[in-house]
Design a protein around this motif. Structure first.
Motif: not given
Length: 119
Positions: A75-80, A85-88
């Protein structure tokens, strides 16, 4: 004292809301709940010590916790950002790996207990 009770109550509500969110949005939590139900029955049917039973039940609950944390990471990754992105991807993959490793750990515990019963 009353404020402390209200804080505990509020935290329980937030925790339950989080669990319900994961249950409603992640099919894998339902699968883990079914597996936990099956293995909990098995843990109470087999002639296990209280310690063995507790360890196995706790392990199953830890898998559920890992699944909740994995969902939080997603959820946090998708919200950012919704862009790729590779880091995501790495963050999401690491969260998934945490669930898998926890599941493997519980599987190892079950193998050890079953081998101990047979041996």
């Amino acid at each position: 004292m009353w404020q402390q009770i209200m804080r505990v109550r509020q935290r329980a509500i937030w925790s339950w809301d989080g669990f319900v969110h994961v249950f409603r949005t992640e099919g894998s939590l339902s699968q883990w709940l079914v597996a936990n139900g099956f293995f909990a029955i098995l843990a109470f049917v087999l002639p296990l010590s209280a310690g063995e039973r507790g360890m196995l039940l706790m392990g199953g609950i830890l898998v559920l916790a890992a699944e909740c944390m994995n969902t939080a990471i997603e959820r946090v990754v998708d919200d950012v950002s919704t862009e790729q992105r590779d880091a995501a991807k790495q963050a999401k993959d690491c969260g998934s790996a945490a669930v898998a490793v926890t599941g493997v750990a519980v599987g190892v515990a079950w193998v050890c207990v079953i081998v101990g019963l047979i041996w």
